[in-house]
Design a protein around this motif. Structure first.
Motif, PDB file in Angstrom:
ATOM      1  N   MET A   1      49.260 163.573  64.218  1.00 47.44           N
ATOM      2  CA  MET A   1      47.885 163.331  64.678  1.00 47.44           C
ATOM      3  C   MET A   1      47.822 163.243  66.204  1.00 47.44           C
ATOM      4  O   MET A   1      46.903 163.774  66.834  1.00 47.44           O
ATOM      5  CB  MET A   1      47.351 162.037  64.057  1.00 47.44           C
ATOM      6  N   ALA A   2      48.833 162.591  66.796  1.00 51.93           N
ATOM      7  CA  ALA A   2      48.863 162.486  68.255  1.00 51.93           C
ATOM      8  C   ALA A   2      49.017 163.862  68.889  1.00 51.93           C
ATOM      9  O   ALA A   2      48.386 164.162  69.921  1.00 51.93           O
ATOM     10  CB  ALA A   2      49.999 161.570  68.687  1.00 51.93           C
ATOM     11  N   ALA A   3      49.832 164.724  68.290  1.00 50.96           N
ATOM     12  CA  ALA A   3      50.019 166.073  68.819  1.00 50.96           C
ATOM     13  C   ALA A   3      48.729 166.882  68.720  1.00 50.96           C
ATOM     14  O   ALA A   3      48.375 167.626  69.641  1.00 50.96           O
ATOM     15  CB  ALA A   3      51.141 166.778  68.058  1.00 50.96           C
ATOM     16  N   LEU A   4      48.018 166.736  67.600  1.00 47.12           N
ATOM     17  CA  LEU A   4      46.754 167.455  67.437  1.00 47.12           C
ATOM     18  C   LEU A   4      45.699 166.954  68.423  1.00 47.12           C
ATOM     19  O   LEU A   4      44.933 167.744  68.987  1.00 47.12           O
ATOM     20  CB  LEU A   4      46.245 167.306  65.999  1.00 47.12           C
ATOM     21  N   LEU A   5      45.657 165.651  68.627  1.00 44.49           N
ATOM     22  CA  LEU A   5      44.698 165.093  69.577  1.00 44.49           C
ATOM     23  C   LEU A   5      45.011 165.531  71.003  1.00 44.49           C
ATOM     24  O   LEU A   5      44.095 165.748  71.810  1.00 44.49           O
ATOM     25  CB  LEU A   5      44.702 163.561  69.482  1.00 44.49           C
ATOM     26  N   LYS A   6      46.297 165.676  71.289  1.00 38.82           N
ATOM     27  CA  LYS A   6      46.676 166.101  72.638  1.00 38.82           C
ATOM     28  C   LYS A   6      46.191 167.521  72.906  1.00 38.82           C
ATOM     29  O   LYS A   6      45.771 167.850  74.029  1.00 38.82           O
ATOM     30  CB  LYS A   6      48.192 166.023  72.803  1.00 38.82           C
ATOM     31  N   ASP A   7      46.236 168.371  71.872  1.00 34.01           N
ATOM     32  CA  ASP A   7      45.720 169.737  72.033  1.00 34.01           C
ATOM     33  C   ASP A   7      44.239 169.727  72.337  1.00 34.01           C
ATOM     34  O   ASP A   7      43.720 170.626  73.025  1.00 34.01           O
ATOM     35  CB  ASP A   7      45.982 170.556  70.760  1.00 34.01           C
TER      36      ASP A   7
ATOM     37  N   GLU B   1      44.248 156.501  69.031  1.00 31.93           N
ATOM     38  CA  GLU B   1      43.719 155.137  69.070  1.00 31.93           C
ATOM     39  C   GLU B   1      44.826 154.131  69.377  1.00 31.93           C
ATOM     40  O   GLU B   1      44.618 153.185  70.141  1.00 31.93           O
ATOM     41  CB  GLU B   1      43.071 154.792  67.721  1.00 31.93           C
ATOM     42  N   ASN B   2      45.970 154.332  68.768  1.00 36.31           N
ATOM     43  CA  ASN B   2      47.090 153.414  68.983  1.00 36.31           C
ATOM     44  C   ASN B   2      48.153 154.104  69.840  1.00 36.31           C
ATOM     45  O   ASN B   2      48.441 155.285  69.645  1.00 36.31           O
ATOM     46  CB  ASN B   2      47.700 152.989  67.655  1.00 36.31           C
ATOM     47  N   PRO B   3      48.739 153.396  70.785  1.00 43.24           N
ATOM     48  CA  PRO B   3      49.769 154.007  71.630  1.00 43.24           C
ATOM     49  C   PRO B   3      50.999 154.392  70.804  1.00 43.24           C
ATOM     50  O   PRO B   3      51.347 153.708  69.832  1.00 43.24           O
ATOM     51  CB  PRO B   3      50.098 152.907  72.645  1.00 43.24           C
ATOM     52  N   LEU B   4      51.639 155.487  71.183  1.00 47.24           N
ATOM     53  CA  LEU B   4      52.840 155.937  70.480  1.00 47.24           C
ATOM     54  C   LEU B   4      54.014 155.031  70.807  1.00 47.24           C
ATOM     55  O   LEU B   4      54.078 154.412  71.873  1.00 47.24           O
ATOM     56  CB  LEU B   4      53.169 157.374  70.870  1.00 47.24           C
ATOM     57  N   LEU B   5      54.958 154.985  69.872  1.00 37.02           N
ATOM     58  CA  LEU B   5      56.161 154.183  70.082  1.00 37.02           C
ATOM     59  C   LEU B   5      57.035 154.823  71.149  1.00 37.02           C
ATOM     60  O   LEU B   5      57.083 156.050  71.277  1.00 37.02           O
ATOM     61  CB  LEU B   5      56.944 154.057  68.776  1.00 37.02           C
ATOM     62  N   SER B   6      57.749 153.998  71.869  1.00 33.60           N
ATOM     63  CA  SER B   6      58.688 154.508  72.859  1.00 33.60           C
ATOM     64  C   SER B   6      59.923 155.060  72.160  1.00 33.60           C
ATOM     65  O   SER B   6      60.133 154.849  70.958  1.00 33.60           O
ATOM     66  CB  SER B   6      59.092 153.389  73.818  1.00 33.60           C
ATOM     67  N   GLN B   7      60.743 155.785  72.926  1.00 38.57           N
ATOM     68  CA  GLN B   7      61.973 156.333  72.358  1.00 38.57           C
ATOM     69  C   GLN B   7      62.855 155.221  71.792  1.00 38.57           C
ATOM     70  O   GLN B   7      63.404 155.339  70.693  1.00 38.57           O
ATOM     71  CB  GLN B   7      62.722 157.124  73.426  1.00 38.57           C
ATOM     72  N   LYS B   8      62.979 154.129  72.519  1.00 39.20           N
ATOM     73  CA  LYS B   8      63.806 153.013  72.070  1.00 39.20           C
ATOM     74  C   LYS B   8      63.247 152.411  70.783  1.00 39.20           C
ATOM     75  O   LYS B   8      63.997 152.122  69.833  1.00 39.20           O
ATOM     76  CB  LYS B   8      63.872 151.957  73.167  1.00 39.20           C
ATOM     77  N   ASP B   9      61.927 152.220  70.725  1.00 34.27           N
ATOM     78  CA  ASP B   9      61.319 151.648  69.525  1.00 34.27           C
ATOM     79  C   ASP B   9      61.469 152.582  68.331  1.00 34.27           C
ATOM     80  O   ASP B   9      61.698 152.126  67.206  1.00 34.27           O
ATOM     81  CB  ASP B   9      59.838 151.358  69.779  1.00 34.27           C
ATOM     82  N   LEU B  10      61.354 153.888  68.560  1.00 32.85           N
ATOM     83  CA  LEU B  10      61.512 154.849  67.472  1.00 32.85           C
ATOM     84  C   LEU B  10      62.934 154.823  66.912  1.00 32.85           C
ATOM     85  O   LEU B  10      63.156 154.881  65.699  1.00 32.85           O
ATOM     86  CB  LEU B  10      61.164 156.261  67.948  1.00 32.85           C
ATOM     87  N   GLU B  11      63.900 154.724  67.807  1.00 32.42           N
ATOM     88  CA  GLU B  11      65.293 154.700  67.350  1.00 32.42           C
ATOM     89  C   GLU B  11      65.568 153.459  66.516  1.00 32.42           C
ATOM     90  O   GLU B  11      66.224 153.527  65.468  1.00 32.42           O
ATOM     91  CB  GLU B  11      66.240 154.749  68.541  1.00 32.42           C
ATOM     92  N   GLU B  12      65.059 152.316  66.962  1.00 34.27           N
ATOM     93  CA  GLU B  12      65.261 151.082  66.204  1.00 34.27           C
ATOM     94  C   GLU B  12      64.509 151.132  64.880  1.00 34.27           C
ATOM     95  O   GLU B  12      64.996 150.630  63.852  1.00 34.27           O
ATOM     96  CB  GLU B  12      64.815 149.891  67.041  1.00 34.27           C
ATOM     97  N   LEU B  13      63.340 151.753  64.870  1.00 38.28           N
ATOM     98  CA  LEU B  13      62.583 151.891  63.631  1.00 38.28           C
ATOM     99  C   LEU B  13      63.330 152.779  62.632  1.00 38.28           C
ATOM    100  O   LEU B  13      63.392 152.468  61.431  1.00 38.28           O
ATOM    101  CB  LEU B  13      61.198 152.476  63.937  1.00 38.28           C
TER     102      LEU B  13
END
Length: 308
Positions: free
Chosen positions: A68-74, A80-92
């Motif tokens: 959804m974020a990629a589509l909105l960027k286009d 609406e909600n900020p994307l997770l950082s690289q560090k947060d994604l890795e821990e998730l």
């Protein structure tokens, strides 16, 4: 893959063993490792992701949010909600993988529980349902691991009991206990009595086992297998597998051992893969994160470390 053209039950077992030997697919963030590690071995794909209805897995929800974020960027819009950082994604991803492994363990233990419940109220000495054909699929120091196709049971069958007696076979194949010793080789185990009688149990041989449920006050209930005959349970025409020649079984064992050695070499080679210089500079470190360390500390705190 190695197979026995005359034994479909052994082939079923081999497929199961080959699948279990594969490394489990893991969720990961693409910024946390080099691109040559993106491949999915089981599906033979260089790049792979999956997502279905978001009600199924949290990993699917994360992928949906990224899409959804990629589509909105286009459309030059912000999510609406900020994307997770690289560090947060890795821990998730680490957390999701951990929960996925836990779910697999629960599934396995659930199957074992219901298998025990099925045999709990049956008299293994008189109930014919407790006697079945089994296939040896692994050799241990004091016994063998056996697969029972009829019930999907996998359990140990000991060749040496607590009294130090070893199993031996009569001319009709029926087994009994006598003083003696065991000799373990790579693809078989030999039981020799004090009187010089010997019996060999080899990989992928069919034997007859008695199935019972074993209860303990300190451990979960388990399935117990006792070898009662070194011959297959049935020799009917519907099971032509049991007439497989010794030569074909030997070739099969040789192929399986060679395949296992090749798989081990492939895994070692994969572990030696070096991360490119640009990955070292711009990507997340491959070491343990703070989240991983805290999770390990939490697990240690839950363990009973008291000395009896």
């Amino acid at each position: 893959m190695a197979e026995d053209p005359g034994d479909p039950l052994v082939n079923k077992l081999l497929r199961s063993m080959a699948t279990q030997a594969m490394s489990n697919a893991l969720y990961f963030s693409t910024g946390s490792c080099s691109e040559d590690l993106f491949y999915h071995y089981g599906l033979a794909l260089d790049k792979y992701t999956h997502f279905t209805s978001p009600i199924r897995r949290y990993a699917d929800i994360v992928v949906h949010r990224l899409l959804m974020a990629a589509l909105l960027k286009d459309k030059k819009l912000e999510p609406e909600n900020p994307l997770l950082s690289q560090k947060d994604l890795e821990e998730l991803c680490h957390h999701i993988n951990k929960k996925n492994r836990a779910a697999q363990r629960v599934q396995k233990q659930s199957v074992e529980l219901f298998q025990c419940m099925y045999f709990k109220d049956k008299d293994s000495t008189s109930d014919e349902r407790c006697v079945a054909d089994g296939i040896i699929y692994s050799i241990r120091a004091n016994g063998v691991l056996v697969f029972v196709p009829k019930y999907g049971v996998k359990a140990a069958a000991f060749l040496k009991n607590k009294e130090g007696l070893v199993i031996t076979a009569q001319p009709d194949g029926s087994c009994e206990w006598k003083p003696g010793s065991l000799r373990r080789l790579r693809d078989k185990i030999i039981s020799t009595t004090a009187g010089g009688e010997s019996i060999t149990f080899s990989l992928f041989e069919h034997i007859t086992v008695r199935i019972s449920e074993f209860s303990s006050r300190s451990h979960p209930d388990t399935i117990k297998l006792d070898i009662i005959n070194n011959q297959p349970r049935s020799k009917t025409g519907t099971e032509p597998t049991h007439g497989t020649s010794h030569t074909s079984k030997t070739d099969l064992v040789r192929d399986v051992i060679r395949s296992a050695e090749e798989a081990q070499l492939a895994q070692k080679h994969a572990k030696r893969t070096l991360i490119r210089d640009e990955d070292r500079e711009y990507c997340q470190t491959q070491g343990n994160s703070l989240y991983s360390l805290l999770e390990e500390i939490k697990e240690m705190a839950l363990q009973d470390v008291s000395v009896g």
